[in-house]
Design a protein around this motif. Structure first.
Motif, PDB file in Angstrom:
ATOM      1  N   ASN A 289       0.907  -0.969  -0.128  1.00 37.75           N
ATOM      2  CA  ASN A 289      -0.157  -0.163   0.016  1.00 37.75           C
ATOM      3  C   ASN A 289       0.882   1.238  -0.131  1.00 37.75           C
ATOM      4  O   ASN A 289       2.177   1.193   0.288  1.00 37.75           O
ATOM      5  CB  ASN A 289      -0.971  -0.055   1.224  1.00 37.75           C
ATOM      6  N   ALA A 290       0.358   2.377  -0.326  1.00 31.46           N
ATOM      7  CA  ALA A 290       1.111   3.478  -0.362  1.00 31.46           C
ATOM      8  C   ALA A 290       0.121   4.809  -0.128  1.00 31.46           C
ATOM      9  O   ALA A 290      -0.991   5.011  -0.430  1.00 31.46           O
ATOM     10  CB  ALA A 290       1.667   3.818  -1.712  1.00 31.46           C
ATOM     11  N   SER A 291       0.730   6.010   0.750  1.00 32.18           N
ATOM     12  CA  SER A 291       0.303   7.223   0.959  1.00 32.18           C
ATOM     13  C   SER A 291       1.350   7.997   0.771  1.00 32.18           C
ATOM     14  O   SER A 291       2.768   7.658   0.669  1.00 32.18           O
ATOM     15  CB  SER A 291      -0.362   7.335   2.161  1.00 32.18           C
ATOM     16  N   PRO A 292       1.144   9.345   0.617  1.00 30.07           N
ATOM     17  CA  PRO A 292       2.463  10.441   0.500  1.00 30.07           C
ATOM     18  C   PRO A 292       3.441   9.945   1.625  1.00 30.07           C
ATOM     19  O   PRO A 292       4.761  10.064   1.364  1.00 30.07           O
ATOM     20  CB  PRO A 292       1.759  11.660   0.550  1.00 30.07           C
ATOM     21  N   LEU A 293       3.009   9.844   3.067  1.00 32.43           N
ATOM     22  CA  LEU A 293       3.978   9.661   4.113  1.00 32.43           C
ATOM     23  C   LEU A 293       4.678   8.351   3.889  1.00 32.43           C
ATOM     24  O   LEU A 293       5.969   8.677   4.165  1.00 32.43           O
ATOM     25  CB  LEU A 293       3.077   9.741   5.220  1.00 32.43           C
ATOM     26  N   SER A 294       4.147   7.390   3.738  1.00 32.07           N
ATOM     27  CA  SER A 294       4.778   6.095   3.660  1.00 32.07           C
ATOM     28  C   SER A 294       5.673   5.912   2.554  1.00 32.07           C
ATOM     29  O   SER A 294       6.869   5.385   2.547  1.00 32.07           O
ATOM     30  CB  SER A 294       3.733   4.931   3.592  1.00 32.07           C
ATOM     31  N   VAL A 295       5.305   6.782   1.182  1.00 33.24           N
ATOM     32  CA  VAL A 295       6.277   6.540   0.207  1.00 33.24           C
ATOM     33  C   VAL A 295       7.633   7.285   0.669  1.00 33.24           C
ATOM     34  O   VAL A 295       8.762   7.064   0.260  1.00 33.24           O
ATOM     35  CB  VAL A 295       5.796   7.258  -1.104  1.00 33.24           C
ATOM     36  N   GLU A 296       7.501   8.733   1.225  1.00 35.70           N
ATOM     37  CA  GLU A 296       8.516   9.586   1.764  1.00 35.70           C
ATOM     38  C   GLU A 296       9.279   8.473   2.567  1.00 35.70           C
ATOM     39  O   GLU A 296      10.750   8.588   2.358  1.00 35.70           O
ATOM     40  CB  GLU A 296       8.158  10.542   2.373  1.00 35.70           C
ATOM     41  N   VAL A 297       8.743   7.817   3.600  1.00 32.04           N
ATOM     42  CA  VAL A 297       9.601   7.167   4.439  1.00 32.04           C
ATOM     43  C   VAL A 297      10.535   6.133   3.963  1.00 32.04           C
ATOM     44  O   VAL A 297      11.548   5.878   4.121  1.00 32.04           O
ATOM     45  CB  VAL A 297       8.488   6.637   5.572  1.00 32.04           C
ATOM     46  N   ALA A 298       9.741   5.245   2.903  1.00 28.10           N
ATOM     47  CA  ALA A 298      10.389   4.433   1.836  1.00 28.10           C
ATOM     48  C   ALA A 298      11.573   5.035   1.148  1.00 28.10           C
ATOM     49  O   ALA A 298      12.522   4.315   1.182  1.00 28.10           O
ATOM     50  CB  ALA A 298       9.316   3.600   1.052  1.00 28.10           C
ATOM     51  N   LEU A 299      11.281   6.053   0.518  1.00 26.27           N
ATOM     52  CA  LEU A 299      12.514   6.748  -0.056  1.00 26.27           C
ATOM     53  C   LEU A 299      13.780   7.084   0.761  1.00 26.27           C
ATOM     54  O   LEU A 299      14.646   7.130   0.390  1.00 26.27           O
ATOM     55  CB  LEU A 299      12.105   7.997  -0.760  1.00 26.27           C
ATOM     56  N   ASP A 300      13.289   7.500   2.110  1.00 28.38           N
ATOM     57  CA  ASP A 300      14.509   7.774   2.795  1.00 28.38           C
ATOM     58  C   ASP A 300      15.253   6.569   3.238  1.00 28.38           C
ATOM     59  O   ASP A 300      16.426   6.477   3.357  1.00 28.38           O
ATOM     60  CB  ASP A 300      13.810   8.324   4.331  1.00 28.38           C
ATOM     61  N   ALA A 301      14.469   5.408   3.440  1.00 24.99           N
ATOM     62  CA  ALA A 301      15.279   4.159   3.675  1.00 24.99           C
ATOM     63  C   ALA A 301      16.034   3.760   2.390  1.00 24.99           C
ATOM     64  O   ALA A 301      17.055   3.368   2.716  1.00 24.99           O
ATOM     65  CB  ALA A 301      14.251   3.001   3.964  1.00 24.99           C
ATOM     66  N   LEU A 302      15.405   3.814   1.243  1.00 25.00           N
ATOM     67  CA  LEU A 302      16.388   3.624   0.072  1.00 25.00           C
ATOM     68  C   LEU A 302      17.562   4.498  -0.114  1.00 25.00           C
ATOM     69  O   LEU A 302      18.551   3.700  -0.368  1.00 25.00           O
ATOM     70  CB  LEU A 302      15.561   3.982  -1.293  1.00 25.00           C
ATOM     71  N   ALA A 303      17.377   5.580   0.588  1.00 28.20           N
ATOM     72  CA  ALA A 303      18.565   6.170   0.239  1.00 28.20           C
ATOM     73  C   ALA A 303      19.764   6.007   1.210  1.00 28.20           C
ATOM     74  O   ALA A 303      20.940   6.430   1.000  1.00 28.20           O
ATOM     75  CB  ALA A 303      18.618   7.790   0.670  1.00 28.20           C
ATOM     76  N   GLN A 304      19.584   5.072   2.167  1.00 28.44           N
ATOM     77  CA  GLN A 304      20.695   4.456   3.112  1.00 28.44           C
ATOM     78  C   GLN A 304      21.440   3.316   2.565  1.00 28.44           C
ATOM     79  O   GLN A 304      22.441   3.093   2.829  1.00 28.44           O
ATOM     80  CB  GLN A 304      20.074   3.850   4.193  1.00 28.44           C
ATOM     81  N   PHE A 305      21.202   2.808   1.311  1.00 31.10           N
ATOM     82  CA  PHE A 305      21.816   1.779   0.684  1.00 31.10           C
ATOM     83  C   PHE A 305      22.885   2.447  -0.267  1.00 31.10           C
ATOM     84  O   PHE A 305      22.762   3.481  -0.948  1.00 31.10           O
ATOM     85  CB  PHE A 305      20.544   0.893  -0.184  1.00 31.10           C
ATOM     86  N   PRO A 306      23.899   1.357  -0.300  1.00 30.60           N
ATOM     87  CA  PRO A 306      25.064   1.820  -1.381  1.00 30.60           C
ATOM     88  C   PRO A 306      24.403   1.268  -2.881  1.00 30.60           C
ATOM     89  O   PRO A 306      23.428   0.682  -2.919  1.00 30.60           O
ATOM     90  CB  PRO A 306      26.221   0.949  -0.708  1.00 30.60           C
ATOM     91  N   GLY A 307      25.355   1.810  -3.633  1.00 28.26           N
ATOM     92  CA  GLY A 307      24.939   1.313  -5.134  1.00 28.26           C
ATOM     93  C   GLY A 307      23.754   2.271  -5.595  1.00 28.26           C
ATOM     94  O   GLY A 307      23.425   3.163  -5.158  1.00 28.26           O
ATOM     95  N   ARG A 308      23.350   1.885  -6.851  1.00 35.11           N
ATOM     96  CA  ARG A 308      22.578   2.720  -7.892  1.00 35.11           C
ATOM     97  C   ARG A 308      21.126   2.438  -7.058  1.00 35.11           C
ATOM     98  O   ARG A 308      20.636   1.551  -7.199  1.00 35.11           O
ATOM     99  CB  ARG A 308      22.658   2.362  -9.291  1.00 35.11           C
ATOM    100  N   LYS A 309      20.455   3.429  -6.818  1.00 37.82           N
ATOM    101  CA  LYS A 309      19.114   3.470  -6.389  1.00 37.82           C
ATOM    102  C   LYS A 309      18.261   3.976  -7.351  1.00 37.82           C
ATOM    103  O   LYS A 309      17.975   4.703  -7.979  1.00 37.82           O
ATOM    104  CB  LYS A 309      19.045   4.590  -5.078  1.00 37.82           C
TER     105      LYS A 309
END
Length: 424
Positions: free
Chosen positions: A301-321
């Motif tokens: 599922n998705a809402s603007p807030l949950s997408v923002e949180v998921a994108l913040d988590a994605l930014a923690q990974f190395p490699g191409r995001k």
């Protein structure tokens, strides 16, 4: 066992009715161990399925029909809720959890810390009522996810669950078609805070001044020394070190909630922390699937807030995001603006952005109308070391064809990614 011959509501019980292990409102799940309650529905009444439940061997059926093994009542829904109230009253600790995002994650971690019973998937009132009937009289605490999508629903849920502890994980725009505005969401979800003890996540804290908070950096119940990387999350609570494999900040905050509840319940915190490390959240809710290409399955599922949180988590990974985003449903008249805001965040946090379905151009630099078109472009682009986030609303009422066309329910994208990466 659920005894139909001693119901806590007025009923005429057929002599052939016998005890059941479970109770369901879905006749397809009726069996010799599972009884059936015939509830009124939007399209049709459960009475239409009483015979099929009996044919499946249901030990009893709650209905107003005069049939074998019937627990005959005037109103099946009122009977169901009366039974749920009676069983819930036998439990010493019931935790209710709501919020715009993170409810299921918080439920999973709170239940692990408390060694509680919880409902794995559904959070509808009939499902919650059946859960309370089956588990209310047990010795284990209960953790109940309480989601809403219309005005007045939280009051109904609070009356049904009567939580001893009320939790709001977060506040943001979601289900605006039914709830109207964020201010309405704040008021409605705040109804859960009428419990004897309440907690809110740090993000929700400003909406509920004076309510104790959980999380990091100044929370009332504070985790310390949070460290996030591709391996997961680590932090300390009351001097106990906690490690959560393949977790993000959201999971870490949920773990702090679990430890705060365990501490309040007088449980051993070291044992609770060990249980938290083994939590597996349900599919589609920020599940990190490592491999040649790391896939973050957040497609439930998705809402603007949950997408923002998921994108913040994605930014923690190395490699191409890489962010693959689909439509967020039930956002009312502001949906275009909210999708544009999410797309702008994605462009800042990810190296490549893909949008699919309605609002695809707002969500990603690479925009496609259908899932097959998206996959045709995305899969050949993948390289070893890439990290791909997949997130959209699920649109469970959509047909499979409409889901593919409108970019909802991107679980098919997750499946395709996992199959493709094995060939790299």
């Amino acid at each position: 066992m659920l005894d139909p011959h001693a119901p806590p509501f007025p009923a005429t019980v057929h002599p052939q009715a016998r005890p059941a292990r479970r109770l369901t409102w879905d006749s397809r799940k009726a069996s010799p161990d599972v009884a059936f309650v015939a509830l009124p529905g939007e399209a049709m009444h459960g009475n239409r399925f009483v015979q099929s439940a009996l044919d499946a061997g249901a030990p009893f059926v709650i209905t107003d029909l005069d049939v074998p093994r019937a627990v005959r009542v005037q109103g099946a829904q009122a009977a169901l809720f009366a039974w749920a109230h009676a069983e819930r009253a036998k439990n010493a600790l019931v935790v209710g959890i709501t919020g715009t995002a993170g409810k299921t994650t918080a439920k999973s971690y709170a239940a692990a810390a408390l060694e509680a019973a919880y409902l794995p998937v559904f959070n509808t009132q009939p499902a919650i009522a059946c859960f309370l009937i089956e588990h209310g009289s047990g010795a284990r605490p209960l953790v109940v996810e309480m989601g809403i999508d219309r005005l007045g629903e939280m009051a109904e849920l609070v009356d049904l669950v009567r939580p001893d502890v009320g939790v709001v994980t977060s506040i943001g725009a979601a289900h605006l078609d039914g709830l109207g505005s964020v201010s309405n969401i704040v008021r409605e979800k705040g109804g859960i805070l009428s419990a004897a003890f309440s907690l809110v996540g740090m993000q929700a804290g400003p909406f509920y001044p004076g309510v104790p908070t959980y999380g990091f950096e100044g929370a009332t119940f504070e985790g310390e020394n949070l460290h996030l990387d591709e391996s997961g999350a680590g932090f300390s609570f009351r001097g106990i070190r906690v490690h959560l494999p393949r977790a993000s900040r959201v999971q870490a905050e949920a773990a702090v909630l679990g430890l705060a509840l365990a501490e309040r319940a007088g449980l051993n915190l070291e044992a609770a922390a060990a249980r938290l490390a083994a939590v597996e959240v349900p599919g589609g809710r920020y599940r990190v699937l490592p491999g040649a290409v790391t896939v973050i399955d957040d497609a439930y599922n998705a809402s603007p807030l949950s997408v923002e949180v998921a994108l913040d988590a994605l930014a923690q990974f190395p490699g191409r995001k890489i962010a693959v985003l689909g439509r967020m449903l039930e956002l009312g008249e502001t949906e275009a603006e909210l999708h544009a805001g999410v797309g702008a965040q994605a462009r800042r946090k990810a190296d490549l952005t893909y949008g699919v379905g309605k609002f695809a151009g707002l969500l990603g630099e690479h925009a496609f109308q259908t899932v097959p078109e998206l996959l045709a472009a995305l899969l050949p682009e993948l390289k070893r070391g890439d990290v791909v986030l997949v997130k959209a609303s699920r649109g469970i009422s959509y047909t499979p064809e409409k889901r593919l066309q409108e970019g909802v329910g991107l679980d098919t994208v997750v499946t395709a990614l996992l199959e493709w990466r094995d060939r790299l």
